[in-house]
Design an enzyme around this catalytic site. Structure first.
Site, PDB file in Angstrom:
ATOM      1  N   GLU A   1      45.512 -60.747  46.465  1.00 60.38           N
ATOM      2  CA  GLU A   1      44.818 -61.234  45.283  1.00 60.38           C
ATOM      3  C   GLU A   1      43.953 -62.454  45.613  1.00 60.38           C
ATOM      4  O   GLU A   1      42.810 -62.562  45.163  1.00 60.38           O
ATOM      5  CB  GLU A   1      45.827 -61.592  44.186  1.00 60.38           C
ATOM      6  CG  GLU A   1      46.576 -60.394  43.610  1.00 60.38           C
ATOM      7  CD  GLU A   1      45.663 -59.418  42.899  1.00 60.38           C
ATOM      8  OE1 GLU A   1      44.518 -59.795  42.571  1.00 60.38           O
ATOM      9  OE2 GLU A   1      46.086 -58.282  42.666  1.00 60.38           O
TER      10      GLU A   1
ATOM     11  N   HIS B   1      35.971 -59.152  41.920  1.00 63.59           N
ATOM     12  CA  HIS B   1      37.344 -59.257  42.425  1.00 63.59           C
ATOM     13  C   HIS B   1      37.929 -57.873  42.710  1.00 63.59           C
ATOM     14  O   HIS B   1      38.525 -57.630  43.771  1.00 63.59           O
ATOM     15  CB  HIS B   1      38.205 -59.990  41.397  1.00 63.59           C
ATOM     16  CG  HIS B   1      39.665 -60.003  41.695  1.00 63.59           C
ATOM     17  ND1 HIS B   1      40.292 -61.028  42.363  1.00 63.59           N
ATOM     18  CD2 HIS B   1      40.647 -59.105  41.406  1.00 63.59           C
ATOM     19  CE1 HIS B   1      41.579 -60.762  42.480  1.00 63.59           C
ATOM     20  NE2 HIS B   1      41.814 -59.600  41.904  1.00 63.59           N
ATOM     21  N   GLU B   2      37.755 -56.946  41.767  1.00 63.25           N
ATOM     22  CA  GLU B   2      38.336 -55.613  41.931  1.00 63.25           C
ATOM     23  C   GLU B   2      37.645 -54.829  43.050  1.00 63.25           C
ATOM     24  O   GLU B   2      38.301 -54.136  43.829  1.00 63.25           O
ATOM     25  CB  GLU B   2      38.270 -54.846  40.608  1.00 63.25           C
ATOM     26  CG  GLU B   2      39.068 -55.470  39.475  1.00 63.25           C
ATOM     27  CD  GLU B   2      40.548 -55.636  39.802  1.00 63.25           C
ATOM     28  OE1 GLU B   2      41.090 -54.798  40.560  1.00 63.25           O
ATOM     29  OE2 GLU B   2      41.163 -56.593  39.310  1.00 63.25           O
TER      30      GLU B   2
ATOM     31  N   HIS C   1      38.909 -55.797  46.433  1.00 56.96           N
ATOM     32  CA  HIS C   1      40.138 -55.115  46.858  1.00 56.96           C
ATOM     33  C   HIS C   1      39.803 -53.870  47.679  1.00 56.96           C
ATOM     34  O   HIS C   1      40.457 -53.576  48.682  1.00 56.96           O
ATOM     35  CB  HIS C   1      40.953 -54.696  45.633  1.00 56.96           C
ATOM     36  CG  HIS C   1      41.819 -55.775  45.056  1.00 56.96           C
ATOM     37  ND1 HIS C   1      42.727 -56.494  45.800  1.00 56.96           N
ATOM     38  CD2 HIS C   1      41.930 -56.240  43.785  1.00 56.96           C
ATOM     39  CE1 HIS C   1      43.355 -57.355  45.024  1.00 56.96           C
ATOM     40  NE2 HIS C   1      42.882 -57.229  43.792  1.00 56.96           N
TER      41      HIS C   1
END
Length: 266
Positions: free
Chosen positions: A187, A124-125, A128
């Site tokens: 997100e 997920h990070e 980004h």
């Protein structure tokens, strides 16, 4: 202020340096070059290493590094040498920065019960970064007038001022990260991209839902720092459930190719 904001957007778009599309097709305004935004990431990460206590637990660091390396090994750009640091802190948090930097707090490892769940967060990070969300945030800051000094520091030579604003605009989940946190659209986009990354890396995407269920139990209704501006738990889990049919074949195809089994430190 609203008229000024619209005028600024118009000027930037007219200059031919603003309009882009995210990997999921969402429109973005990106005013900084990759070199400039990577420099911000490098400087912010250096500051983090000075301010935060770094874990010296070799088994723990090796475990986190193993998961992170498997996730970054499936990225399209293999020219980046990702640096991974484990911070000794009770924060339930993690982040990734442009330029190839990943930070994981030891508090997260109490919630991410296994390597698959840790890969959910790291994927997920990293997503980004792939989706240029940091550039998007800093660009928004500049256009609204909040980031003019930030832009001057980024584009100029010499020392860097306003480091807290740098870190906030880059979306770091520390206390300063609440100034300019990632938006909910970003997100959700990182969720979609991140679960695909973890599946390609040979991590079970089914565990992504369990990870967020674990997160939902932390800190009451609000949840831990990592979830402060994220979509609701139920919304996120519903989205990930819908993604399973798409990503499970990627996971099944990747399982036989995985050479490094990441074992959580006891």
């Amino acid at each position: 202020m609203k008229s000024l904001f619209i005028l600024l957007i118009s000027v930037f778009i007219a200059s031919g340096c603003a309009t882009h599309q995210s990997p999921t097709g969402r429109g973005q305004v990106l005013l900084f070059s990759s070199q400039e935004i990577n420099q911000m990431g490098e400087q912010s990460f250096a500051q983090m290493k000075q301010q935060e206590k770094i874990s010296r637990d070799k088994k723990l660091v090796s475990y986190v590094d193993c998961v992170a390396k498997r996730v970054t090994a499936v990225l399209p750009d293999q020219s980046v040498n990702w640096e991974v640091v484990v911070f000794d802190s009770q924060q339930v948090n993690a982040f990734a920065l442009p330029g190839g930097y990943i930070g994981v707090y030891t508090g997260l490892l109490k919630v991410a019960e296994n390597a698959d769940q840790l890969a959910t967060v790291i994927g997920h990070e990293v997503a980004h970064v792939l989706a240029n969300h940091s550039n998007e945030q800093v660009s928004r800051a500049q256009m609204t007038g909040m980031g003019m000094q930030l832009a001057d520091a980024a584009l100029g030579a010499g020392g860097v001022s306003n480091k807290d604003l740098y870190m906030a605009a880059l979306g770091l989940g520390t206390q300063v990260g609440f100034i300019l946190p990632y938006g909910r659209e970003q997100e959700s986009e990182a969720d979609v991209m991140g679960v695909e990354l973890m599946a390609r890396a040979g991590f079970d995407p089914n565990q992504s839902m369990q990870l967020w269920l674990n997160m939902a139990k932390q800190g009451g209704d609000q949840g831990p720092e990592l979830l402060s501006t994220h979509p609701s738990h139920s919304h996120r889990i519903n989205d990930l459930t819908k993604m399973q049919a798409q990503v499970m074949p990627l996971y099944q195809a990747s399982k036989g190719k995985v050479q490094n089994s990441c074992q959580k430190a006891k």
